[in-house]
Design a protein around this motif. Structure first.
Motif, PDB file in Angstrom:
ATOM      1  N   CYS A 102       0.851  -1.187   0.000  1.00 64.29           N
ATOM      2  CA  CYS A 102       0.000   0.000   0.000  1.00 64.29           C
ATOM      3  C   CYS A 102       0.894   1.246   0.000  1.00 64.29           C
ATOM      4  CB  CYS A 102      -0.889  -0.014   1.235  1.00 64.29           C
ATOM      5  SG  CYS A 102      -1.857   1.492   1.431  1.00 64.29           S
ATOM      6  N   VAL A 124       0.143   4.110   0.896  1.00 63.31           N
ATOM      7  CA  VAL A 124      -0.148   4.981   2.038  1.00 63.31           C
ATOM      8  C   VAL A 124       0.497   4.422   3.308  1.00 63.31           C
ATOM      9  CG1 VAL A 124      -1.950   6.008   3.466  1.00 63.31           C
ATOM     10  CG2 VAL A 124      -2.323   5.701   1.005  1.00 63.31           C
ATOM     11  N   CYS A 125       0.184   3.156   3.629  1.00 64.21           N
ATOM     12  CA  CYS A 125       0.592   2.630   4.934  1.00 64.21           C
ATOM     13  C   CYS A 125       1.653   1.529   4.866  1.00 64.21           C
ATOM     14  CB  CYS A 125      -0.630   2.107   5.689  1.00 64.21           C
ATOM     15  SG  CYS A 125      -1.265   0.540   5.062  1.00 64.21           S
ATOM     16  N   ASN A 179       1.068  -1.622   4.090  1.00 64.87           N
ATOM     17  CA  ASN A 179       0.460  -2.941   4.252  1.00 64.87           C
ATOM     18  C   ASN A 179       0.541  -3.732   2.936  1.00 64.87           C
ATOM     19  OD1 ASN A 179      -1.062  -5.039   5.323  1.00 64.87           O
ATOM     20  ND2 ASN A 179      -3.025  -4.005   4.989  1.00 64.87           N
ATOM     21  N   CYS A 196      -4.700   0.082   0.337  1.00 63.71           N
ATOM     22  CA  CYS A 196      -5.158  -1.207   0.838  1.00 63.71           C
ATOM     23  C   CYS A 196      -6.577  -1.096   1.421  1.00 63.71           C
ATOM     24  CB  CYS A 196      -4.185  -1.729   1.891  1.00 63.71           C
ATOM     25  SG  CYS A 196      -4.263  -0.856   3.469  1.00 63.71           S
ATOM     26  N   CYS A 231      -6.848   1.168   4.502  1.00 66.22           N
ATOM     27  CA  CYS A 231      -6.761   2.608   4.224  1.00 66.22           C
ATOM     28  C   CYS A 231      -8.025   3.113   3.526  1.00 66.22           C
ATOM     29  CB  CYS A 231      -5.538   2.920   3.360  1.00 66.22           C
ATOM     30  SG  CYS A 231      -3.985   2.859   4.274  1.00 66.22           S
TER      31      CYS A 231
HETATM   32 ZN   LIG Z   1      -2.869   0.998   3.466  1.00 69.35          ZN
END
Ligand SMILES: [Zn+2]
Length: 199
Positions: A57, A59-60, A62, A69, A72
């Protein structure tokens, strides 16, 4: 050698997995060989499909088959709290406990002079950028109770000092040297609920 080349290769590959030594790799291989239609082929297809689709992901950090993901993208999760973990295994452990309903940030490891892992090898700058978002009010440092995890927590807490967020860490109860993935759900939930501000 107990079997032909292909079977032996399967056993050697299985033995590379955590928790599977040569002996249990043989047992796993045999279980699959005996259940080719119901276990082995579906497993092979699932592995091929996941290997082709999996990504981190953006963003995070994951692992999922979509970016951002599922966690998110979930608008029911609290956007104000970000829980920082070393590895996807820790994220999975926290999700398994059901104790956390915010967002995550996966660092990709912990600082380690011994292993030559420095700040630039971890997703720290991206975390600081996320923490500066006005929608974020708390960062929970859920790092392992190892020397590396705690060194990393101190480093990140200093980095976040000017980000305008409350920085907390898991309460004691996480045994020294303890990795989150090995904690039972109750211990993890208690440590999360009793989290404290970083002094
Ligand atoms: Zn994420």
């Amino acid at each position: 050698m107990m079997a032909g080349g292909e079977i032996e290769r399967l056993i050697q590959l299985l033995a590379k997995l955590p928790g599977l030594g040569p002996r249990s790799a043989r047992r796993a291989a045999l279980a699959m060989l005996k259940r080719r239609d119901t276990v082995m082929l579906p497993l092979a297809e699932a592995m091929e499909a996941v290997a082709a689709a999996v990504l981190n992901c953006s963003v995070c950090g994951n692992l999922d088959t979509a970016d951002p993901c599922a966690l998110c993208r979930d608008s029911n999760r609290d956007q104000r709290i970000i829980c920082v973990v070393e590895d996807v295994a820790d994220l999975w452990a926290l999700e398994r406990s059901g104790a956390f309903r915010g967002r995550y940030h996966v660092l990709g490891g912990a600082l380690s002079a011994f292993q030559g892992i420095g700040p630039d090898d971890l997703s720290i700058d991206a975390l600081v950028a996320r923490a500066r978002d006005a929608a974020v009010s708390e960062i929970i440092l859920a790092l392992n109770a190892t020397v590396e995890g705690q060194t990393t927590a101190h480093f990140i807490a200093e980095k976040l000092a000017k980000a305008g967020v409350v920085v907390t860490h898991l309460a004691h109860g996480v045994p020294m040297g303890g990795e989150l993935d090995y904690l039972d759900d109750g211990t993890l939930t208690a440590a999360l609920r009793a989290r404290r501000a970083v002094a």
